[in-house]
Design a protein around this motif. Structure first.
Motif, PDB file in Angstrom:
ATOM      1  N   ASP A 199       0.831  -1.205   0.000  1.00 49.50           N
ATOM      2  CA  ASP A 199       0.000   0.000   0.000  1.00 49.50           C
ATOM      3  C   ASP A 199       0.865   1.254   0.000  1.00 49.50           C
ATOM      4  O   ASP A 199       0.564   2.233  -0.698  1.00 49.50           O
ATOM      5  CB  ASP A 199      -0.925   0.001   1.217  1.00 49.50           C
ATOM      6  CG  ASP A 199      -2.038  -1.029   1.106  1.00 49.50           C
ATOM      7  OD1 ASP A 199      -2.240  -1.573   0.005  1.00 49.50           O
ATOM      8  OD2 ASP A 199      -2.695  -1.298   2.129  1.00 49.50           O
ATOM      9  N   ASN A 210      -1.034  -4.483  -8.224  1.00 45.13           N
ATOM     10  CA  ASN A 210      -2.065  -3.535  -7.812  1.00 45.13           C
ATOM     11  C   ASN A 210      -2.948  -3.232  -9.020  1.00 45.13           C
ATOM     12  O   ASN A 210      -2.457  -2.844 -10.077  1.00 45.13           O
ATOM     13  CB  ASN A 210      -1.413  -2.238  -7.311  1.00 45.13           C
ATOM     14  CG  ASN A 210      -2.428  -1.257  -6.752  1.00 45.13           C
ATOM     15  OD1 ASN A 210      -3.227  -1.603  -5.886  1.00 45.13           O
ATOM     16  ND2 ASN A 210      -2.406  -0.027  -7.242  1.00 45.13           N
ATOM     17  N   ALA A 230      -5.812  -0.855 -10.033  1.00 45.50           N
ATOM     18  CA  ALA A 230      -6.560   0.354  -9.683  1.00 45.50           C
ATOM     19  C   ALA A 230      -6.183   1.425 -10.691  1.00 45.50           C
ATOM     20  O   ALA A 230      -5.122   1.362 -11.322  1.00 45.50           O
ATOM     21  CB  ALA A 230      -6.244   0.823  -8.263  1.00 45.50           C
ATOM     22  N   ARG A 287     -10.402  -1.600  -6.465  1.00 47.47           N
ATOM     23  CA  ARG A 287      -9.013  -1.928  -6.172  1.00 47.47           C
ATOM     24  C   ARG A 287      -8.874  -3.390  -5.766  1.00 47.47           C
ATOM     25  O   ARG A 287      -9.657  -3.924  -4.988  1.00 47.47           O
ATOM     26  CB  ARG A 287      -8.478  -1.033  -5.051  1.00 47.47           C
ATOM     27  CG  ARG A 287      -6.982  -1.224  -4.885  1.00 47.47           C
ATOM     28  CD  ARG A 287      -6.397  -0.368  -3.810  1.00 47.47           C
ATOM     29  NE  ARG A 287      -4.957  -0.548  -3.795  1.00 47.47           N
ATOM     30  CZ  ARG A 287      -4.222  -0.500  -2.693  1.00 47.47           C
ATOM     31  NH1 ARG A 287      -4.784  -0.238  -1.550  1.00 47.47           N
ATOM     32  NH2 ARG A 287      -2.921  -0.674  -2.750  1.00 47.47           N
ATOM     33  N   ARG A 332      -5.559  -6.255  -4.866  1.00 46.67           N
ATOM     34  CA  ARG A 332      -4.131  -6.474  -4.681  1.00 46.67           C
ATOM     35  C   ARG A 332      -3.839  -7.974  -4.663  1.00 46.67           C
ATOM     36  O   ARG A 332      -4.683  -8.772  -4.222  1.00 46.67           O
ATOM     37  CB  ARG A 332      -3.648  -5.864  -3.364  1.00 46.67           C
ATOM     38  CG  ARG A 332      -3.893  -4.376  -3.198  1.00 46.67           C
ATOM     39  CD  ARG A 332      -3.697  -3.965  -1.742  1.00 46.67           C
ATOM     40  NE  ARG A 332      -4.628  -4.680  -0.872  1.00 46.67           N
ATOM     41  CZ  ARG A 332      -4.613  -4.627   0.470  1.00 46.67           C
ATOM     42  NH1 ARG A 332      -3.703  -3.886   1.079  1.00 46.67           N
ATOM     43  NH2 ARG A 332      -5.482  -5.304   1.189  1.00 46.67           N
TER      44      ARG A 332
END
Length: 352
Positions: free
Chosen positions: A64, A192, A194, A283, A285
């Protein structure tokens, strides 16, 4: 167990007997379940893997923190395509090209990633190529290296545990994989999905998070958010959503294992199509640990898995290094992998 409307399912298997010194009978039951999953699906969920919650939390905190940086800063950690380390920006890769299949738009996979891996310095005294065992690029993010290294060590342990189970399931000597993994070319890819701030892109139903592909090596250990997006190809040609259960890791096989086992065990096609919510990508991950084997290991089909009913699908042996370089040239450098065979045909069939 994840069950799709088509009947496709990803089995859940508790590997505690191999992590906590179970009885021979308990281990045999796990090995039987793994063999069944590898023959019929090529994907599974494992419980009892033993990775502490705090280690996984540290990994996600590090991810993050890095992905929250602005795009220009992240790009300073970008490496050349032949160096499988550092940062990959959105739309800089095309996983389908690793199978020799053209996408509608080349290099259009909409994800960003950061890779770390086994470096030459991790194997002192072994003469290894600098590009394949490149030293890692570490971002200037607080505690990033410490948290990622901690998870890397745990994922490596799980991957090596899986190869012990594989040996039992395939009727191989317990130390079979040792000769092929003494300086294994292992990589942790943190992904990731997004839309970065300021990105200008038209969202439509064909947006690809990560194109259809098979993994390259022996086995992949995958941590992922419980967000839709990962899809696995069933034997009926259908794409099926897969999401990990609580506390589970996803395990899938790579091409090296497919070759070794004459496709008795499947290197299963998968892709990521992250959902679009209110005009943007929800989002998602993930962190994939690829346990690929030694770069100079020569992979030949296991003789006991070849017979009149199952002729050798891979008569020409190949080194791990040659196979992975051809795949990476497709995904990272945009060069179609013309050596792909059975996997390419499965992609084209799935596309209809």
């Amino acid at each position: 167990m994840t069950i799709a409307p088509s009947g496709f399912s990803v089995p859940s298997i508790d590997i505690t007997p191999y992590v906590a010194d179970g009885t021979p009978e308990q281990k045999a039951e796990v090995a039987r379940a793994i063999d069944e999953a590898c023959r019929t699906v090529g994907f599974m969920q494992i419980l009892g893997h033993g990775i502490p919650d705090a280690t996984i939390a540290g990994l996600t905190e590090a991810m993050d923190a890095f992905f929250a940086l602005d795009l220009e800063t992240k790009k300073t950690y970008k490496t050349p395509p032949k160096i499988n380390r550092g940062y990959s920006p959105p739309k800089s890769e095309s996983l389908s090209l690793s199978l020799g299949v053209e996408s509608a738009n080349r290099m259009n996979d909409f994800f960003e990633a950061f890779n770390v891996g086994a470096a030459k310095s991790d194997y002192p005294g072994v003469d290894l190529p600098d590009d394949d065992y490149a030293e890692n690029v570490w971002p200037e993010v607080a505690d990033f290296r410490e948290k990622v290294d901690a998870y890397f060590r745990e994922a490596k342990r799980v991957a090596e545990t899986m190869t012990v189970i594989f040996a039992d399931a395939l009727g191989l000597p317990a130390d079979f994989y040792d000769a092929y993994t003494g300086h294994s070319l292992d990589v942790l890819r943190m992904n990731n999905y997004a839309l970065p701030r300021g990105t200008n892109i038209r969202l439509d139903g064909d947006l690809i998070g990560m194109g259809e592909h098979t993994d390259y090596g022996i086995v992949t250990v995958l941590w992922a958010d419980q967000v839709k997006g990962l899809q696995v190809l069933g034997t009926d040609g259908s794409w099926n959503d897969v999401s990990p259960a609580d506390d589970a890791l996803l395990i899938n096989l790579g091409d090296v294992t497919g070759r070794w086992t004459n496709d008795r065990w499947m290197s299963t096609l998968h892709r990521v199509k992250p959902p679009i919510v209110d005009g943007t990508i929800e989002r998602r991950r993930s962190a994939a640990y690829f346990h690929d084997g030694d770069i100079d290991a020569l992979i030949s089909t296991m003789p006991h898995l070849v017979d009149a009913e199952h002729p050798n699908r891979y008569p020409e042996p190949i080194t791990v290094g040659d196979h992975i370089r051809a795949k990476l040239a497709g995904s990272r450098a945009g060069k179609k992998n013309d050596a792909a065979g059975a996997e390419k045909e499965r992609v084209l069939s799935a596309r209809g």
